[in-house]
Design a protein around this motif. Structure first.
Motif, PDB file in Angstrom:
ATOM      1  N   ALA A  13       0.831  -1.211   0.000  1.00 16.87           N
ATOM      2  CA  ALA A  13       0.000   0.000   0.000  1.00 16.87           C
ATOM      3  C   ALA A  13       0.861   1.256   0.000  1.00 16.87           C
ATOM      4  CB  ALA A  13      -0.930  -0.005   1.213  1.00 16.87           C
ATOM      5  N   THR A  14       2.019   1.198   0.648  1.00 10.99           N
ATOM      6  CA  THR A  14       2.890   2.379   0.716  1.00 10.99           C
ATOM      7  C   THR A  14       3.417   2.791  -0.651  1.00 10.99           C
ATOM      8  OG1 THR A  14       4.789   0.945   1.167  1.00 10.99           O
ATOM      9  CG2 THR A  14       3.664   1.919   3.077  1.00 10.99           C
ATOM     10  N   ASP A  15       3.468   1.838  -1.610  1.00 13.03           N
ATOM     11  CA  ASP A  15       4.037   2.116  -2.931  1.00 13.03           C
ATOM     12  C   ASP A  15       2.988   2.411  -3.996  1.00 13.03           C
ATOM     13  OD1 ASP A  15       6.329   1.532  -1.552  1.00 13.03           O
ATOM     14  OD2 ASP A  15       6.903  -0.189  -2.766  1.00 13.03           O
ATOM     15  N   ILE A  16       1.712   2.370  -3.623  1.00 11.46           N
ATOM     16  CA  ILE A  16       0.652   2.667  -4.597  1.00 11.46           C
ATOM     17  C   ILE A  16       0.611   4.169  -4.856  1.00 11.46           C
ATOM     18  CG2 ILE A  16      -1.856   2.659  -4.951  1.00 11.46           C
ATOM     19  CD1 ILE A  16      -1.895  -0.046  -3.507  1.00 11.46           C
ATOM     20  N   ILE A  17       0.488   4.531  -6.116  1.00 11.79           N
ATOM     21  CA  ILE A  17       0.508   5.944  -6.509  1.00 11.79           C
ATOM     22  C   ILE A  17      -0.907   6.501  -6.475  1.00 11.79           C
ATOM     23  CG2 ILE A  17       1.000   7.525  -8.413  1.00 11.79           C
ATOM     24  CD1 ILE A  17       3.299   5.609  -9.176  1.00 11.79           C
ATOM     25  N   ILE A  18      -1.061   7.627  -5.805  1.00 13.46           N
ATOM     26  CA  ILE A  18      -2.370   8.272  -5.681  1.00 13.46           C
ATOM     27  C   ILE A  18      -2.694   8.981  -6.996  1.00 13.46           C
ATOM     28  CG2 ILE A  18      -1.501  10.431  -4.672  1.00 13.46           C
ATOM     29  CD1 ILE A  18      -3.970  10.269  -2.744  1.00 13.46           C
ATOM     30  N   ASP A  19      -3.951   8.912  -7.417  1.00 14.20           N
ATOM     31  CA  ASP A  19      -4.311   9.464  -8.724  1.00 14.20           C
ATOM     32  C   ASP A  19      -5.285  10.644  -8.641  1.00 14.20           C
ATOM     33  OD1 ASP A  19      -6.668   8.221  -8.031  1.00 14.20           O
ATOM     34  OD2 ASP A  19      -6.695   6.843  -9.738  1.00 14.20           O
ATOM     35  N   TYR A  35      -2.359  14.199   5.904  1.00 18.32           N
ATOM     36  CA  TYR A  35      -3.136  14.038   4.683  1.00 18.32           C
ATOM     37  C   TYR A  35      -3.740  12.634   4.608  1.00 18.32           C
ATOM     38  CZ  TYR A  35      -4.451  14.149  -0.251  1.00 18.32           C
ATOM     39  OH  TYR A  35      -5.161  14.093  -1.424  1.00 18.32           O
ATOM     40  N   LEU A  36      -2.948  11.610   4.962  1.00 21.41           N
ATOM     41  CA  LEU A  36      -3.472  10.238   4.951  1.00 21.41           C
ATOM     42  C   LEU A  36      -4.596  10.074   5.973  1.00 21.41           C
ATOM     43  CD1 LEU A  36      -0.232   8.111   4.535  1.00 21.41           C
ATOM     44  CD2 LEU A  36      -2.005   8.525   2.836  1.00 21.41           C
ATOM     45  N   ARG A  37      -4.472  10.730   7.124  1.00 19.66           N
ATOM     46  CA  ARG A  37      -5.554  10.665   8.117  1.00 19.66           C
ATOM     47  C   ARG A  37      -6.820  11.334   7.567  1.00 19.66           C
ATOM     48  NH1 ARG A  37      -1.199  12.178  11.575  1.00 19.66           N
ATOM     49  NH2 ARG A  37      -0.402  10.326  12.611  1.00 19.66           N
ATOM     50  N   ASP A  56      -5.472   3.693   5.578  1.00 20.02           N
ATOM     51  CA  ASP A  56      -5.410   2.972   6.859  1.00 20.02           C
ATOM     52  C   ASP A  56      -4.233   1.996   6.877  1.00 20.02           C
ATOM     53  OD1 ASP A  56      -7.698   4.263   7.713  1.00 20.02           O
ATOM     54  OD2 ASP A  56      -9.039   2.603   7.194  1.00 20.02           O
ATOM     55  N   GLN A  57      -4.066   1.253   5.767  1.00 18.08           N
ATOM     56  CA  GLN A  57      -2.971   0.284   5.692  1.00 18.08           C
ATOM     57  C   GLN A  57      -1.609   0.963   5.793  1.00 18.08           C
ATOM     58  OE1 GLN A  57      -3.241  -2.320   2.249  1.00 18.08           O
ATOM     59  NE2 GLN A  57      -5.464  -2.479   2.492  1.00 18.08           N
ATOM     60  N   VAL A  58      -1.469   2.091   5.109  1.00 16.82           N
ATOM     61  CA  VAL A  58      -0.193   2.812   5.136  1.00 16.82           C
ATOM     62  C   VAL A  58       0.093   3.321   6.547  1.00 16.82           C
ATOM     63  CG1 VAL A  58       1.051   4.842   4.290  1.00 16.82           C
ATOM     64  CG2 VAL A  58      -0.297   3.456   2.703  1.00 16.82           C
ATOM     65  N   LEU A  59      -0.905   3.904   7.194  1.00 14.97           N
ATOM     66  CA  LEU A  59      -0.714   4.459   8.539  1.00 14.97           C
ATOM     67  C   LEU A  59      -0.345   3.382   9.552  1.00 14.97           C
ATOM     68  CD1 LEU A  59      -3.646   7.023   8.524  1.00 14.97           C
ATOM     69  CD2 LEU A  59      -1.209   7.589   8.731  1.00 14.97           C
ATOM     70  N   GLU A  60      -0.745   2.137   9.307  1.00 13.36           N
ATOM     71  CA  GLU A  60      -0.423   1.030  10.221  1.00 13.36           C
ATOM     72  C   GLU A  60       0.870   0.314   9.846  1.00 13.36           C
ATOM     73  OE1 GLU A  60      -3.855  -1.491  10.169  1.00 13.36           O
ATOM     74  OE2 GLU A  60      -5.148   0.063  11.001  1.00 13.36           O
ATOM     75  N   ASP A  61       1.436   0.619   8.694  1.00 12.18           N
ATOM     76  CA  ASP A  61       2.625  -0.081   8.206  1.00 12.18           C
ATOM     77  C   ASP A  61       3.863   0.333   9.012  1.00 12.18           C
ATOM     78  OD1 ASP A  61       4.910  -0.888   6.600  1.00 12.18           O
ATOM     79  OD2 ASP A  61       3.480  -1.173   4.968  1.00 12.18           O
ATOM     80  N   PRO A  62       4.651  -0.639   9.503  1.00  9.70           N
ATOM     81  CA  PRO A  62       5.869  -0.309  10.251  1.00  9.70           C
ATOM     82  C   PRO A  62       6.868   0.522   9.443  1.00  9.70           C
ATOM     83  CG  PRO A  62       5.430  -2.680  10.338  1.00  9.70           C
ATOM     84  CD  PRO A  62       4.432  -2.084   9.406  1.00  9.70           C
ATOM     85  N   ILE A  63       6.889   0.329   8.125  1.00 13.83           N
ATOM     86  CA  ILE A  63       7.799   1.119   7.291  1.00 13.83           C
ATOM     87  C   ILE A  63       7.388   2.587   7.307  1.00 13.83           C
ATOM     88  CG2 ILE A  63       8.517   1.522   4.895  1.00 13.83           C
ATOM     89  CD1 ILE A  63       8.492  -1.503   4.502  1.00 13.83           C
ATOM     90  N   TYR A  64       6.081   2.845   7.312  1.00 17.95           N
ATOM     91  CA  TYR A  64       5.602   4.235   7.329  1.00 17.95           C
ATOM     92  C   TYR A  64       5.857   4.902   8.680  1.00 17.95           C
ATOM     93  CZ  TYR A  64       2.788   8.308   6.289  1.00 17.95           C
ATOM     94  OH  TYR A  64       2.382   9.598   6.081  1.00 17.95           O
ATOM     95  N   ARG A  65       6.046   4.100   9.710  1.00 15.82           N
ATOM     96  CA  ARG A  65       6.372   4.650  11.047  1.00 15.82           C
ATOM     97  C   ARG A  65       7.598   5.557  10.966  1.00 15.82           C
ATOM     98  NH1 ARG A  65       8.992   0.911  15.626  1.00 15.82           N
ATOM     99  NH2 ARG A  65       9.947   2.587  16.795  1.00 15.82           N
ATOM    100  N   ASP A  66       8.578   5.170  10.129  1.00 16.91           N
ATOM    101  CA  ASP A  66       9.767   6.003   9.956  1.00 16.91           C
ATOM    102  C   ASP A  66       9.398   7.378   9.395  1.00 16.91           C
ATOM    103  OD1 ASP A  66      11.207   3.851  10.852  1.00 16.91           O
ATOM    104  OD2 ASP A  66      12.279   3.490   8.988  1.00 16.91           O
TER     105      ASP A  66
END
Length: 200
Positions: A13-19, A35-37, A56-66
């Motif tokens: 989800a973190t790599d999906i491009i917003i359109d 913005y994601l919230r 929601d998936q991005v905000l919960e992703d450990p990679i996005y925590r950084d």
């Protein structure tokens, strides 16, 4: 005998491009957390619900925590910190790095972070104390001779010299992290280089 059908690679989800919107064309993991919230809260109906679930998936992703943690550092670097201590950016960054468990001594790890892609699978991870990040730091230190340097620094850290002066006793403590200031300077320099990217 037939060969197995290859599975389609799933894009995180973190790599999906917003359109749509002001961030159109950017990966979700690079977007600001506020913005994601907003997307998560306000796009809960119809065709847009997919974007709310992805947010929601991005905000919960450990990679996005950084990315979220780095937003706090950027606020300090920009002077937008909530504590209002504008002239004390270095001490705020030090407090923050300790709170988040960043490894300020891992120069190699910090050099691999791509701040413009932080929060995606391509951005790297912020180095953390006690996390190997796929490297055997002890072996590298032994090979490069850093092991002896670390032992000397540890001795300095443990030794506290008392000096008698005219007044009461003063205590001089050796700084056990001599590379910390250099790391903070590097972070500030990277931030200045990236500032045009964030202002677009």
């Amino acid at each position: 005998m037939s060969s197995p059908i290859p599975m389609a690679k799933t894009i995180p989800a973190t790599d999906i491009i917003i359109d749509f919107g002001k961030h159109k064309g950017k990966m979700l993991g690079t977007l600001p957390s506020n913005y994601l919230r907003w997307v998560s809260k306000n796009l809960r109906a119809g065709d847009n619900e997919r974007w709310a679930k992805l947010a929601d998936q991005v905000l919960e992703d450990p990679i996005y925590r950084d990315r979220i943690e780095w937003e706090f550092a950027e606020n300090v670097l920009n002077g937008n910190n909530a504590k209002g201590r504008a002239g004390n950016s270095v001490s705020l960054l030090l407090e923050m790095s300790e709170r988040f468990g960043w490894d300020n001594e891992d120069k190699e790890g910090w050099s691999r972070v791509k701040f413009e892609l932080l929060g995606t699978s391509n951005g790297g991870r912020l180095p953390r104390i006690g996390v190997n990040n796929g490297r055997n730091r002890e072996a590298k230190q032994a090979k490069s001779g850093d092991g002896e340097k670390r032992r000397r620094l540890k001795k300095q850290e443990e030794s506290v010299r008392l000096e008698r002066s005219k007044g009461p006793e003063t205590v001089e403590i050796f700084n056990p992290f001599p590379g910390r200031q250099a790391l903070l300077n590097k972070m500030m320099n990277k931030h200045q280089k990236l500032q045009p990217l964030f202002s677009k």
